[in-house]
Write a protein that holds these residues in place. Sequence first.
Motif, PDB file in Angstrom:
ATOM      1  N   ILE A 181       3.623 -12.516   6.368  1.00 50.28           N
ATOM      2  CA  ILE A 181       3.624 -13.647   7.298  1.00 50.28           C
ATOM      3  C   ILE A 181       2.549 -13.538   8.378  1.00 50.28           C
ATOM      4  O   ILE A 181       2.384 -14.450   9.176  1.00 50.28           O
ATOM      5  N   SER A 182       1.822 -12.418   8.374  1.00 54.21           N
ATOM      6  CA  SER A 182       0.790 -12.258   9.398  1.00 54.21           C
ATOM      7  C   SER A 182      -0.436 -13.101   9.064  1.00 54.21           C
ATOM      8  O   SER A 182      -0.584 -13.610   7.961  1.00 54.21           O
ATOM      9  N   LYS A 183      -1.296 -13.220  10.031  1.00 56.00           N
ATOM     10  CA  LYS A 183      -2.510 -14.006   9.850  1.00 56.00           C
ATOM     11  C   LYS A 183      -3.705 -13.117   9.508  1.00 56.00           C
ATOM     12  O   LYS A 183      -4.842 -13.590   9.532  1.00 56.00           O
ATOM     13  N   LEU A 184      -3.412 -11.855   9.194  1.00 54.92           N
ATOM     14  CA  LEU A 184      -4.499 -10.958   8.819  1.00 54.92           C
ATOM     15  C   LEU A 184      -5.057 -11.371   7.464  1.00 54.92           C
ATOM     16  O   LEU A 184      -4.319 -11.658   6.529  1.00 54.92           O
ATOM     17  N   LYS A 185      -6.335 -11.409   7.382  1.00 54.64           N
ATOM     18  CA  LYS A 185      -7.011 -11.704   6.121  1.00 54.64           C
ATOM     19  C   LYS A 185      -7.460 -10.381   5.519  1.00 54.64           C
ATOM     20  O   LYS A 185      -7.312  -9.325   6.135  1.00 54.64           O
ATOM     21  N   ASP A 186      -8.023 -10.444   4.313  1.00 50.53           N
ATOM     22  CA  ASP A 186      -8.496  -9.218   3.680  1.00 50.53           C
ATOM     23  C   ASP A 186      -9.483  -8.512   4.600  1.00 50.53           C
ATOM     24  O   ASP A 186     -10.514  -9.064   4.983  1.00 50.53           O
ATOM     25  N   CYS A 187      -9.122  -7.307   4.978  1.00 47.41           N
ATOM     26  CA  CYS A 187      -9.973  -6.491   5.820  1.00 47.41           C
ATOM     27  C   CYS A 187      -9.560  -5.037   5.633  1.00 47.41           C
ATOM     28  O   CYS A 187      -8.550  -4.736   5.007  1.00 47.41           O
ATOM     29  N   ASP A 188     -10.324  -4.149   6.200  1.00 48.28           N
ATOM     30  CA  ASP A 188     -10.020  -2.724   6.067  1.00 48.28           C
ATOM     31  C   ASP A 188      -8.666  -2.378   6.689  1.00 48.28           C
ATOM     32  O   ASP A 188      -7.912  -1.567   6.155  1.00 48.28           O
ATOM     33  N   GLU A 189      -8.374  -3.004   7.818  1.00 48.33           N
ATOM     34  CA  GLU A 189      -7.106  -2.719   8.501  1.00 48.33           C
ATOM     35  C   GLU A 189      -5.913  -3.110   7.627  1.00 48.33           C
ATOM     36  O   GLU A 189      -4.928  -2.384   7.526  1.00 48.33           O
ATOM     37  N   LEU A 190      -5.992  -4.250   7.004  1.00 47.24           N
ATOM     38  CA  LEU A 190      -4.929  -4.715   6.113  1.00 47.24           C
ATOM     39  C   LEU A 190      -4.759  -3.747   4.940  1.00 47.24           C
ATOM     40  O   LEU A 190      -3.639  -3.389   4.569  1.00 47.24           O
ATOM     41  N   THR A 191      -5.862  -3.300   4.387  1.00 47.39           N
ATOM     42  CA  THR A 191      -5.825  -2.340   3.281  1.00 47.39           C
ATOM     43  C   THR A 191      -5.151  -1.047   3.719  1.00 47.39           C
ATOM     44  O   THR A 191      -4.333  -0.484   2.983  1.00 47.39           O
ATOM     45  N   ARG A 192      -5.465  -0.579   4.910  1.00 49.14           N
ATOM     46  CA  ARG A 192      -4.849   0.650   5.433  1.00 49.14           C
ATOM     47  C   ARG A 192      -3.347   0.488   5.615  1.00 49.14           C
ATOM     48  O   ARG A 192      -2.568   1.389   5.315  1.00 49.14           O
ATOM     49  N   ILE A 193      -2.939  -0.658   6.103  1.00 45.44           N
ATOM     50  CA  ILE A 193      -1.508  -0.886   6.332  1.00 45.44           C
ATOM     51  C   ILE A 193      -0.758  -0.939   5.001  1.00 45.44           C
ATOM     52  O   ILE A 193       0.321  -0.363   4.866  1.00 45.44           O
ATOM     53  N   TYR A 194      -1.327  -1.605   4.013  1.00 44.37           N
ATOM     54  CA  TYR A 194      -0.705  -1.617   2.682  1.00 44.37           C
ATOM     55  C   TYR A 194      -0.635  -0.203   2.103  1.00 44.37           C
ATOM     56  O   TYR A 194       0.350   0.180   1.480  1.00 44.37           O
ATOM     57  N   PHE A 195      -1.694   0.581   2.321  1.00 43.42           N
ATOM     58  CA  PHE A 195      -1.706   1.961   1.862  1.00 43.42           C
ATOM     59  C   PHE A 195      -0.560   2.742   2.513  1.00 43.42           C
ATOM     60  O   PHE A 195       0.159   3.488   1.837  1.00 43.42           O
ATOM     61  N   LEU A 196      -0.392   2.564   3.815  1.00 39.05           N
ATOM     62  CA  LEU A 196       0.686   3.263   4.519  1.00 39.05           C
ATOM     63  C   LEU A 196       2.061   2.833   4.017  1.00 39.05           C
ATOM     64  O   LEU A 196       2.958   3.664   3.855  1.00 39.05           O
ATOM     65  N   ALA A 197       2.233   1.563   3.751  1.00 37.64           N
ATOM     66  CA  ALA A 197       3.507   1.077   3.215  1.00 37.64           C
ATOM     67  C   ALA A 197       3.785   1.705   1.853  1.00 37.64           C
ATOM     68  O   ALA A 197       4.911   2.130   1.566  1.00 37.64           O
ATOM     69  N   ASP A 198       2.758   1.779   1.012  1.00 41.20           N
ATOM     70  CA  ASP A 198       2.928   2.422  -0.302  1.00 41.20           C
ATOM     71  C   ASP A 198       3.233   3.909  -0.153  1.00 41.20           C
ATOM     72  O   ASP A 198       4.054   4.463  -0.888  1.00 41.20           O
ATOM     73  N   TYR A 199       2.571   4.544   0.795  1.00 42.88           N
ATOM     74  CA  TYR A 199       2.808   5.973   1.036  1.00 42.88           C
ATOM     75  C   TYR A 199       4.246   6.207   1.515  1.00 42.88           C
ATOM     76  O   TYR A 199       4.897   7.158   1.098  1.00 42.88           O
ATOM     77  N   ILE A 200       4.739   5.341   2.371  1.00 36.90           N
ATOM     78  CA  ILE A 200       6.128   5.430   2.833  1.00 36.90           C
ATOM     79  C   ILE A 200       7.077   5.326   1.640  1.00 36.90           C
ATOM     80  O   ILE A 200       8.047   6.082   1.541  1.00 36.90           O
ATOM     81  N   LYS A 201       6.785   4.425   0.722  1.00 36.60           N
ATOM     82  CA  LYS A 201       7.622   4.279  -0.479  1.00 36.60           C
ATOM     83  C   LYS A 201       7.589   5.549  -1.328  1.00 36.60           C
ATOM     84  O   LYS A 201       8.611   5.967  -1.874  1.00 36.60           O
ATOM     85  N   GLN A 202       6.416   6.155  -1.447  1.00 32.77           N
ATOM     86  CA  GLN A 202       6.310   7.394  -2.207  1.00 32.77           C
ATOM     87  C   GLN A 202       7.136   8.509  -1.575  1.00 32.77           C
ATOM     88  O   GLN A 202       7.835   9.246  -2.274  1.00 32.77           O
TER      89      GLN A 202
END
Length: 82
Positions: free
Chosen positions: A43-64
Amino acid sequence: MEKITELKTMQNNINILEISDELAKCSIQLDNIAELIEINLTISKLKDCDELTRIYFLADYIKQLSSKLDKFSNEIIKDDAK
C-alpha cells in the motif's frame, strides 16, 4: 534415588518443551512481522528503487529465519521424544 532421577528427567523434558514452545512463538511473531512489512509495502507509494528492494530482501530474510526457528523447534521435540 531412582525417583529423583526420574523427576529430573521429567523436569528436563518440560524445560525442553518450554524452549521449543518459545521458539515456535518467536517463529509466528517473525512471520507476522514479515507479513505486515509486505502489506505496508503493497500500500506504500514507493516505486521500484534500491530501498524497496532492500525492504523486500529483509522481509524474505525474516521469513527464512522464522522457518529455521520453526524447524529447530520441531527438531527439539523429535529429539526429546527419543
